[in-house]
Motif scaffolding. Structure first.
Motif, PDB file in Angstrom:
ATOM      1  N   LEU A 105       0.847  -1.222   0.114  1.00 28.34           N
ATOM      2  CA  LEU A 105      -0.056  -0.068   0.085  1.00 28.34           C
ATOM      3  C   LEU A 105       0.946   1.278  -0.017  1.00 28.34           C
ATOM      4  CD1 LEU A 105      -2.947   1.243   0.159  1.00 28.34           C
ATOM      5  CD2 LEU A 105      -2.219   1.128   2.659  1.00 28.34           C
ATOM      6  N   GLU A 106       0.648   2.047  -0.968  1.00 28.63           N
ATOM      7  CA  GLU A 106       1.100   3.572  -1.080  1.00 28.63           C
ATOM      8  C   GLU A 106      -0.098   4.469  -0.673  1.00 28.63           C
ATOM      9  OE1 GLU A 106       3.295   6.641  -4.120  1.00 28.63           O
ATOM     10  OE2 GLU A 106       3.261   4.398  -4.740  1.00 28.63           O
ATOM     11  N   PRO A 107      -0.183   5.086   0.648  1.00 30.35           N
ATOM     12  CA  PRO A 107      -1.230   5.605   0.975  1.00 30.35           C
ATOM     13  C   PRO A 107      -1.570   6.788   0.062  1.00 30.35           C
ATOM     14  CG  PRO A 107      -0.024   5.224   2.791  1.00 30.35           C
ATOM     15  CD  PRO A 107       0.929   4.773   1.462  1.00 30.35           C
ATOM     16  N   LEU A 108      -0.820   7.525  -0.376  1.00 32.40           N
ATOM     17  CA  LEU A 108      -0.883   9.013  -1.265  1.00 32.40           C
ATOM     18  C   LEU A 108      -1.429   8.611  -2.599  1.00 32.40           C
ATOM     19  CD1 LEU A 108       1.824  11.225   0.271  1.00 32.40           C
ATOM     20  CD2 LEU A 108      -0.476  11.367   0.531  1.00 32.40           C
ATOM     21  N   ALA A 109      -0.579   7.615  -3.226  1.00 33.20           N
ATOM     22  CA  ALA A 109      -0.892   7.330  -4.401  1.00 33.20           C
ATOM     23  C   ALA A 109      -2.404   6.776  -4.620  1.00 33.20           C
ATOM     24  CB  ALA A 109      -0.161   6.321  -5.110  1.00 33.20           C
ATOM     25  N   ALA A 110      -2.745   5.840  -3.472  1.00 32.86           N
ATOM     26  CA  ALA A 110      -4.069   5.209  -3.574  1.00 32.86           C
ATOM     27  C   ALA A 110      -5.074   6.236  -3.281  1.00 32.86           C
ATOM     28  CB  ALA A 110      -4.313   4.233  -2.331  1.00 32.86           C
ATOM     29  N   LEU A 111      -5.000   7.197  -2.486  1.00 35.60           N
ATOM     30  CA  LEU A 111      -5.860   8.025  -2.381  1.00 35.60           C
ATOM     31  C   LEU A 111      -6.175   9.247  -3.546  1.00 35.60           C
ATOM     32  CD1 LEU A 111      -4.722   9.605   1.340  1.00 35.60           C
ATOM     33  CD2 LEU A 111      -7.079   8.541   0.502  1.00 35.60           C
ATOM     34  N   GLU A 112      -5.125   9.382  -4.356  1.00 35.11           N
ATOM     35  CA  GLU A 112      -5.181  10.068  -5.522  1.00 35.11           C
ATOM     36  C   GLU A 112      -6.086   9.501  -6.551  1.00 35.11           C
ATOM     37  OE1 GLU A 112      -0.982  12.652  -6.560  1.00 35.11           O
ATOM     38  OE2 GLU A 112      -0.968  10.135  -6.897  1.00 35.11           O
ATOM     39  N   GLN A 113      -6.262   8.124  -6.547  1.00 35.55           N
ATOM     40  CA  GLN A 113      -6.984   7.398  -7.279  1.00 35.55           C
ATOM     41  C   GLN A 113      -8.494   7.100  -6.937  1.00 35.55           C
ATOM     42  OE1 GLN A 113      -4.744   4.004  -8.717  1.00 35.55           O
ATOM     43  NE2 GLN A 113      -2.940   5.381  -9.029  1.00 35.55           N
ATOM     44  N   LEU A 114      -8.729   7.446  -5.455  1.00 33.88           N
ATOM     45  CA  LEU A 114      -9.985   6.889  -4.917  1.00 33.88           C
ATOM     46  C   LEU A 114     -11.345   7.746  -5.176  1.00 33.88           C
ATOM     47  CD1 LEU A 114     -10.319   4.672  -2.842  1.00 33.88           C
ATOM     48  CD2 LEU A 114     -10.448   6.612  -1.071  1.00 33.88           C
ATOM     49  N   GLU A 115     -12.157   6.994  -5.672  1.00 32.89           N
ATOM     50  CA  GLU A 115     -13.395   7.904  -6.227  1.00 32.89           C
ATOM     51  C   GLU A 115     -14.066   8.362  -4.937  1.00 32.89           C
ATOM     52  OE1 GLU A 115     -15.035   4.149  -7.162  1.00 32.89           O
ATOM     53  OE2 GLU A 115     -13.887   3.885  -8.913  1.00 32.89           O
ATOM     54  N   SER A 116     -14.862   9.541  -5.359  1.00 32.73           N
ATOM     55  CA  SER A 116     -15.458  10.478  -4.031  1.00 32.73           C
ATOM     56  C   SER A 116     -16.297   9.690  -3.263  1.00 32.73           C
ATOM     57  CB  SER A 116     -16.105  11.550  -4.964  1.00 32.73           C
ATOM     58  OG  SER A 116     -17.214  11.187  -5.777  1.00 32.73           O
ATOM     59  N   ASP A 117     -17.041   8.574  -3.771  1.00 33.76           N
ATOM     60  CA  ASP A 117     -18.047   8.029  -2.965  1.00 33.76           C
ATOM     61  C   ASP A 117     -17.218   7.148  -1.838  1.00 33.76           C
ATOM     62  OD1 ASP A 117     -17.100   6.441  -4.854  1.00 33.76           O
ATOM     63  OD2 ASP A 117     -19.069   5.042  -4.713  1.00 33.76           O
ATOM     64  N   LYS A 118     -16.145   6.602  -2.192  1.00 30.71           N
ATOM     65  CA  LYS A 118     -15.293   5.797  -1.301  1.00 30.71           C
ATOM     66  C   LYS A 118     -14.442   6.588  -0.513  1.00 30.71           C
ATOM     67  CE  LYS A 118     -14.729   1.764  -4.391  1.00 30.71           C
ATOM     68  NZ  LYS A 118     -13.802   0.857  -5.113  1.00 30.71           N
ATOM     69  N   LEU A 119     -14.282   7.845  -0.853  1.00 32.00           N
ATOM     70  CA  LEU A 119     -13.446   8.747  -0.066  1.00 32.00           C
ATOM     71  C   LEU A 119     -14.328   9.081   1.021  1.00 32.00           C
ATOM     72  CD1 LEU A 119     -10.875  10.397   0.494  1.00 32.00           C
ATOM     73  CD2 LEU A 119     -12.021  11.883  -1.054  1.00 32.00           C
ATOM     74  N   TYR A 120     -15.776   9.341   0.909  1.00 30.97           N
ATOM     75  CA  TYR A 120     -16.749   9.915   1.627  1.00 30.97           C
ATOM     76  C   TYR A 120     -16.910   8.820   2.729  1.00 30.97           C
ATOM     77  CZ  TYR A 120     -20.747  12.132   3.691  1.00 30.97           C
ATOM     78  OH  TYR A 120     -21.743  12.664   4.560  1.00 30.97           O
ATOM     79  N   GLU A 121     -16.958   7.518   2.151  1.00 30.47           N
ATOM     80  CA  GLU A 121     -17.279   6.404   3.313  1.00 30.47           C
ATOM     81  C   GLU A 121     -16.071   6.321   4.176  1.00 30.47           C
ATOM     82  OE1 GLU A 121     -17.134   1.530   2.775  1.00 30.47           O
ATOM     83  OE2 GLU A 121     -17.734   2.650   0.840  1.00 30.47           O
ATOM     84  N   LEU A 122     -14.821   6.644   3.683  1.00 30.20           N
ATOM     85  CA  LEU A 122     -13.695   6.580   4.605  1.00 30.20           C
ATOM     86  C   LEU A 122     -14.008   7.848   5.758  1.00 30.20           C
ATOM     87  CD1 LEU A 122     -10.408   5.727   2.679  1.00 30.20           C
ATOM     88  CD2 LEU A 122     -11.573   4.196   4.433  1.00 30.20           C
ATOM     89  N   LEU A 123     -14.455   8.734   5.266  1.00 26.64           N
ATOM     90  CA  LEU A 123     -14.334   9.951   6.084  1.00 26.64           C
ATOM     91  C   LEU A 123     -15.716  10.307   6.838  1.00 26.64           C
ATOM     92  CD1 LEU A 123     -12.780  12.738   3.897  1.00 26.64           C
ATOM     93  CD2 LEU A 123     -12.159  12.170   6.309  1.00 26.64           C
TER      94      LEU A 123
END
Length: 517
Positions: A105-123
């Protein structure tokens, strides 16, 4: 402070580079972890790191409004402002990724590609979901390691970009190198503060002290959790404890840029971050000056200036906040719990306490005013706030109405209450003689754990609930020349008495209601 804010505050405070081929990192296995080390790791994992609530709320609002859709680069900038938030993402990214990342896992690279709905799920979280601690109640030691983590991470990112190393990997590596100390600072605050003091005054290595007391040093803690998170191979490799190689020594010509490894970049960045805090790391400034000269020869003065500018932003920003689009700036409303002037009028001794403790006192008075949460207020006071105010441990003794003996009723810090029950019998404690004293007294002597301490002891001056407040000073905070122990004692005693009065009032109301029924 409205009722929903108080409920949130109560819950928060009282809860208790992508490559096609990769090599497996040869992490040293070493001896099996001791029972003390396993206990430490479990405690750190349970306590966690507190997330900055203001930054989190700002990011959540930006996602709701779609702000990052037009400014995607600002999301990563915001996440980098809080190591705890970025580490939280690293812990939970695999839950929303379609497939495990190749090579780790490379956190920043993964976050750059994360879709907004999944990002919201995490947040979709509140800070109390993440940690039992509260970010705004951190003291000098927590602030110091937070700044060091951010500065070293941003410095590593800047250096990596200049020498054609992957910037995201460098940032994450430098950040996770400090993960162990971040965890210890929040979950073993007294041990960490003592280690910092000994490092500053006696030049005793912080990690050596931590290993002696906790059974494992901070670097091994970082490696343990990096392996558990399945981080990228290069990040884990940078965390492997290895003999230090001085790539920027004074002898001979400067090394080639390509000779610098990711670990070298992290070591250089950490030294620079320490040099920005000469009070805590008095030797680092001179050590960095020699390295800076070599780096200027290798990379030019412009890059060094950029590093200085980025670190200055970290040191001068009072509170990291989420990105605000230009069209919305200067229009926000600030949420106020109680102003400092409010609590200064309420408790005239608070202005003389440490600045770090003021937010805690504000929260306590908000709880007392809005929800009458006297028990919760006492827990907050006897936990983090008293520590931030300069006291390592202590106890409230209340007089038994029948026997007139003083009995240990409320501990401050993490020393078991049973020890205070035995300690009062020791004539050297001075506790029994303080009940009738008209003023508190400060003295040096034996503490509750048998060590030599400075303590302040005095009567509660409470006619309805007579008792004694006994407090032992914390070395790291109280060594500050501006620390006023007696005034801080008075501030805490006043809060204790307000809480006791409220508890007595609630008890009498309950008894009256019971008689009527």
């Amino acid at each position: 402070m409205n009722s929903s804010q108080v409920r949130w505050a109560r819950r928060d405070m009282y809860t208790h580079h992508r490559s096609s081929k990769t090599q497996k990192v040869a992490l040293p296995k070493g001896p099996t972890l001791s029972a003390r080390a396993r206990e430490t790791l479990a405690h750190l994992e349970a306590g966690g790191l507190p997330i900055n609530p203001i930054l989190l709320e700002g990011i959540q609002k930006n996602i709701d409004r779609g702000t990052y859709n037009d400014h995607p680069e600002e999301l990563l900038k915001d996440l980098k402002k809080d190591p705890a938030l970025l580490i939280y993402f690293s812990q939970h990214l695999r839950e929303v990724l379609d497939a495990p990342p190749h090579g780790g896992l490379e956190p920043l690279a993964a976050l750059e590609q994360l879709e907004s709905d999944k990002l919201y799920e995490l947040l979709d979280i509140v800070p109390s979901d993440i940690s039992v601690h509260r970010a705004e109640l951190g003291g000098p030691a927590q602030e110091m390691i937070g700044h060091l983590t951010r500065i070293s991470s941003e410095t590593a990112e800047t250096l990596a970009g200049e020498i054609e190393k992957q910037e995201n990997i460098a940032f994450s590596s430098a950040m996770f190198r400090q993960y162990g100390q971040l965890l210890i600072a929040w979950n073993y605050p007294r041990i960490y503060a003592r280690a910092l003091a000994n490092n500053r005054t006696k030049h005793q290595p912080i990690d050596q002290q931590i290993a002696q007391l906790l059974g494992i040093n901070s670097k091994k803690i970082s490696s343990h959790f990096a392996k558990k998170l399945g981080l990228h191979t290069d990040i884990k490799r940078s965390l492997v404890v290895a003999p230090y190689r001085d790539r920027l020594g004074d002898e001979g010509p400067p090394p080639s840029v390509s000779a610098l490894t990711l670990s070298d970049i992290c070591e250089i960045s950490e030294l620079y971050a320490k040099s920005r805090d000469p009070h805590q790391f008095p030797l680092a400034e001179e050590q960095w000056a020699a390295k800076e000269h070599v780096l200027e020869q290798m990379l030019g003065e412009t890059l060094i200036e950029e590093i200085h500018e980025r670190s200055q932003e970290v040191l001068t920003s009072k509170e990291p906040a989420a990105y605000i689009p230009p069209e919305e700036r200067d229009l926000g409303e600030e949420t106020v719990i109680l102003t400092e002037e409010d609590i200064f009028r309420r408790n005239k001794y608070i202005p003389y306490t440490t600045q770090a403790s003021h937010d805690g006192f504000r929260l306590i008075y908000a709880l007392l005013d809005d929800t009458k949460e006297a028990v919760t207020a006492l827990k907050i006071l006897s936990g983090r706030v008293s520590f931030l105010a300069g006291f390592a441990r202590g106890c409230v003794y209340l007089q038994n109405k029948k026997s007139f003996d003083l009995q240990a009723a409320l501990r401050f810090g993490d020393t078991p209450l049973a020890r205070y029950k035995k300690f009062i019998v020791d004539a050297r404690s001075g506790i029994s003689g303080s009940l009738q004293a008209k003023a508190p007294f400060r003295s040096d002597g034996v503490g509750v754990d048998g060590s030599h301490v400075t303590r302040v002891c005095g009567s509660l001056m409470n006619e309805k609930m007579p008792g004694v407040l006994y407090l032992e000073l914390d070395d790291y905070i109280s060594n500050n020349a501006r620390f006023e122990a007696t005034a801080s004692f008075h501030a805490i005693r006043l809060v204790v008495n307000e809480c006791l009065a409220l508890l007595q009032e609630q008890r009498e109301e309950a008894q009256a209601a019971l008689r009527k029924s």
